[in-house]
Structure formats: C-alpha cells, structure tokens
Design an enzyme around this catalytic site. Structure first.
Site, PDB file in Angstrom:
ATOM      1  N   GLU A 113       0.827  -1.207   0.000  1.00 25.07           N
ATOM      2  CA  GLU A 113       0.000   0.000   0.000  1.00 25.07           C
ATOM      3  C   GLU A 113       0.864   1.261   0.000  1.00 25.07           C
ATOM      4  OE1 GLU A 113      -4.097  -1.644   2.021  1.00 25.07           O
ATOM      5  OE2 GLU A 113      -2.628  -0.700   3.356  1.00 25.07           O
ATOM      6  N   GLU A 172      -5.704  -8.058  -1.116  1.00 27.39           N
ATOM      7  CA  GLU A 172      -6.355  -7.865   0.185  1.00 27.39           C
ATOM      8  C   GLU A 172      -7.821  -7.524  -0.041  1.00 27.39           C
ATOM      9  OE1 GLU A 172      -4.657  -5.240   3.122  1.00 27.39           O
ATOM     10  OE2 GLU A 172      -2.603  -5.788   2.569  1.00 27.39           O
TER      11      GLU A 172
END
Length: 492
Positions: free
Chosen positions: A202, A389
């Site tokens: 991320e 995710e």
C-alpha cells in the site's frame, strides 16, 4: 460463473501482524516493533526514548493524523508498553500448522511478507542474517510441499529501525541502496522458490501514515513526497534486478484502492471525487504507468515541493515499471461538499453511504466494489491485476464447542467473489488471483487489536496478549474451501 484456468485463490498476511518472533533468529528491530496496541477509539502509539536525557514517551499515530516527536527522541521499545507485533499470532512457531490449514482449504497461493530486519537486522548490514534466510527457506519449502505459490511482499508496514535512527527513514535516498541490496539478495537466494514479489505494501499510505509506510518521523508534504519518490526508484531498481536474475520473476506494485462515490450530482461533489481519485492513482501512474502525471507535478509546483532526484530516476521509472498491479480493496467511500453524517473506519473515509450497512468498525459491504476497482485500474494501465487484500474485520465469538459462526464474513465474501466474477466474465479484466486478507487471525494494523478478526482460522489470543495461540476452523473456513474447489461456482 467461471474463473480463468490457473486463477490463484488464497489468503494474505503480513509479518508485522502475524509472524512474531520479534527478536528470535537474529532479527533486528523494525518500526512495527515500537508501535503499541490501540482500539477503534484509541490511536496506536509510537514509543520513543531520548538517548541524551533518558526520557521516554509516546506519540499517537493514525491515518492522516498529525505526528510529532520530542526533540532528540528516537523510536524505541520501552518497558511497560504492550507491542502486539512481538508475538502477533506466532507464525514463526506455527508456520507448518498454518500452511497445512491453507492446503486443507485448497489455497493455490499464499501472500505473506518478509521482515527486512530478519534478513538485514540493521537494514544496511554488509551480509545477510543466515538464520533469517533459513527461516523463510523452510516456509517456502513447506508451501512447495503443498503446491502453494508464494506471493511475497518485501516491505509491509515495517522498515528496519536502524534506518530510521540513522537516516530518518525513506525520506533519505540512502534507503534506496539498502532496499535494493535486500531485494536483490532475497530474489537471488529464493530463485526457483518465489517468482511473485511486491515491493511496498500500500505504497500510497505514504500520504496518510508515513511512519508505517516508510519509517518517516515527520508527515509534512515535502517529507511524504520525497519518501514516495525514493520508494518508486527503489521499486524500479528492484524490477530491473528481478529481470536480470530470471525471466520467471515478476514484481508488482501494491496499491490501497477503493471506489469513491459522489454523494450528489452537484458538480462540486464530482470535482471532489476526481481529486480524491487523483490522490490515489498518481501512485500507480508512477509505479505501474511509468511517469508522474501532470496534475501531481502541478500540485507540487503550487505547494513548493521540490524533489531531490538523480538524472536517471525518471528513465528508470519509465523503463522498469511494475509487471503487474496488485491492490487492496475492502469497500468504497462516499464524498460530498454538503453537510452529511461522517463515515468511520481507517480506510472508509468521507460520509456515510445510506445504501450500505456497516459493521462496528465502520466498514461497509459494497457488493460492486471489486468490479468497479478492477475496471478502473485495468482501463488505466492494461496490465494484469491481482486482488491481494479483501476481507472484513469482526469481533468473532467462539462458542463453547469451539465453533465460530461467522455468517457475516461469508456474506461479505460471497458478494465480493460475485463482483470479481463480473469483472472477469462481463468486462474481460485480466485478473491473476485473489488473496483474502488475514486468512488466519492476526493483529489489526489500523487499531492494533486482536478482537477485530479477519480470518478463516480463529487464533486464541486477546487484545492484551493472553491466550494459547490454538488454531480452530471457523464456518467461513469450510465455505472458502468449497468456493475454491468449485472455482468460485459454489457460493452457498
């Protein structure tokens, strides 16, 4: 409903939330090791020590929150604080049991992260830690035994703490060489065992929480911009090294992404959402697309941000962009310029969407978010995607007989698998795989809690570190096993 041949079903974890063994096997300290537990209402804290005065204290940390340290303070472990990463849910001692559970569910892939400080305890050591290399060799051999393909994140919300003390983290270009040495070392060492790698988890969280994303002790705009640029260059050099090591190795970007909705058709709301999208997509424009978008360069110009660069940086970014784009997507967010009830949750920003129901942490189930996300990202970059995710945290209750009836998780996943199917079969998106987040219970990154559980497997551990660490199967375990066996066709 049909998924492509070779579609990689599996689950995802991160070392700082799952691995434990924080000082075992020669591992050094990482940034995650100095972050305390918190809750939905209480921010996690970074603990620090002043080497000159001996004073200790803590600094609150949160997504988008201001952050300040006492002058002369350095992040450090202090007595009396509880750090959930130190044991987490102890994959370090349970990896054989856990990988066997993954095999029982039918996993084709397992996304995990390596702890940089386990391989290079100080981040910039001359030689790697052999015990650390051996541990991950054993993990990958166990995966191979069951035909499970590893997908490995090189840096998932942790940076060796020594690099923070010496350089202030990723705001310093010296971290580039240290990371490239680390990435090259492990890609060579595990050649033939690992072919899919991600550089920074991320990476766009550098804008929101730069200590997690890059060990930065300041969160001003200049620091965040420089930290992101340095990670972009390190990622490009990692792609270059990977392609020189083996044609089989693929290196992807990992982006935190969510669809953003305008609450109304007011043009001001539409502009607001465009700007929100820009704040995320510029990261993938650089790392996957190969160049900075003009809107970001104009923003830097307005803010007086000047990047420290080398002449070859931009050529490297363009020539060695990511081979594929992986992303997290838990739901969507809604924005408006008008007065409206605020939303909640660390990734769920903006205002409450009246069309979606939320759980206790403010996370909503959006039945179309994955299809929307896949289409947006595929249309932008025309590179293979991988959903690495997706999941929902919940305060699961274990019954007296050991069962966990997490029907809410099954409902959430059913909706998301259908959305993913639509992206593939209605829209033609090239999707490599799906790894559900927190497949075995782990510590929540956002809150530092255990009770905010994600997994198919319940781990007996609480928010204060008590429990046996015993593993037990939830109802969703059997549902996901059936889902994988049917290639997404049987979702009952």
């Amino acid at each position: 409903m049909s998924f492509p041949k070779g579609f990689l079903w599996g689950g995802a974890t991160a070392a700082n939330q799952y691995e434990g063994g924080y000082l075992e096997g020669g591992k050094g300290l990482s940034t995650a090791d100095v972050v305390t537990a918190g809750s939905h209402t209480t921010p996690r804290q970074i603990t620090w020590r002043n080497p000159e005065t001996g004073e200790t204290g803590c600094t609150g940390i949160g997504f988008g929150a201001a952050m300040a340290f006492e002058k002369g303070a350095i992040p450090d472990v202090i007595d009396g604080a509880y750090y959930p990463s130190h044991v987490a849910t102890d994959f370090y001692h349970h990896f054989k049991e856990d990988i066997a559970l993954m095999k029982e569910m039918g996993f084709k892939t397992f996304r995990m992260s390596m702890n940089w400080a386990r391989i290079f305890p100080n981040g910039d050591d001359e030689t790697p830690n052999e015990e650390g290399l051996k541990f991950y060799d054993e993990v990958f051999d166990e995966c191979a035994k069951y035909g499970i393909e590893p997908l490995v994140t090189l840096s998932h919300y942790e940076t060796p703490l020594n690099l923070v003390h010496k350089y202030g983290g990723w705001q310093n270009r010296k971290c580039i060489d240290a990371f490239v040495k680390y990435s090259t070392t492990v890609m060579k060492h595990y050649k033939g065992k690992v072919k899919y790698w991600l550089t920074f988890n991320e990476i766009n969280m550098m804008s929101m929480i730069p200590f997690f994303a890059g060990g930065c002790m300041q969160n001003d705009e200049q620091t965040k911009a420089q930290g992101a640029h340095n990670q972009f260059v390190a990622s490009a050099l990692t792609v270059k090294a990977a392609h020189e090591i083996s044609d089989e190795i693929k290196v992807g970007q990992m982006l935190a992404y969510q669809p953003n909705y305008a609450m109304t058709c007011d043009p001001n709301d539409q502009v607001l959402v465009m700007e929100r999208n820009h704040s995320t997509l510029w990261y993938s424009d650089v790392q996957t697309g190969g160049k900075y978008p003009n809107y970001k360069l104009k923003e830097y110009e307005r803010k007086g941000i000047v990047l420290e660069t080398e002449p070859e940086d931009f050529e490297l970014l363009e020539k060695y962009s990511a081979d594929f784009l992986s992303f997290s997507c838990y739901g969507s967010s809604t924005f408006t310029t008008h007065d409206s009830e605020a939303g909640s949750g660390n990734f769920v920003m903006g205002v409450k969407n009246p069309y979606l129901e939320t759980n206790a942490w403010g996370w909503a189930t959006d039945p179309h978010c994955l299809r929307l996300a896949c289409n947006t990202l595929y249309d932008c970059y025309h590179k293979p995607l991988w959903i690495v995710e997706n999941g929902i945290g919940w305060d699961d209750k274990k019954e007296a007989d050991g069962s966990v009836h997490d029907t809410y998780r099954i409902d959430y996943l059913r909706a998301n698998v259908k959305s993913m199917d639509d992206a593939i079969n209605l829209d033609g998106v090239e999707l490599m795989g799906y790894t559900m987040w927190g497949c075995i219970d782990l510590v929540s990154a956002g809150t530092g809690e255990m009770k905010k559980r994600y997994g198919f497997v319940y781990v007996d551990r609480d928010d204060k570190g008590n429990g046996t660490l015993e593993r037990s199967r939830k109802d969703s375990f059997y549902w996901y096993k059936k889902c994988i066996a049917s290639d997404g066709a049987d979702l009952d």
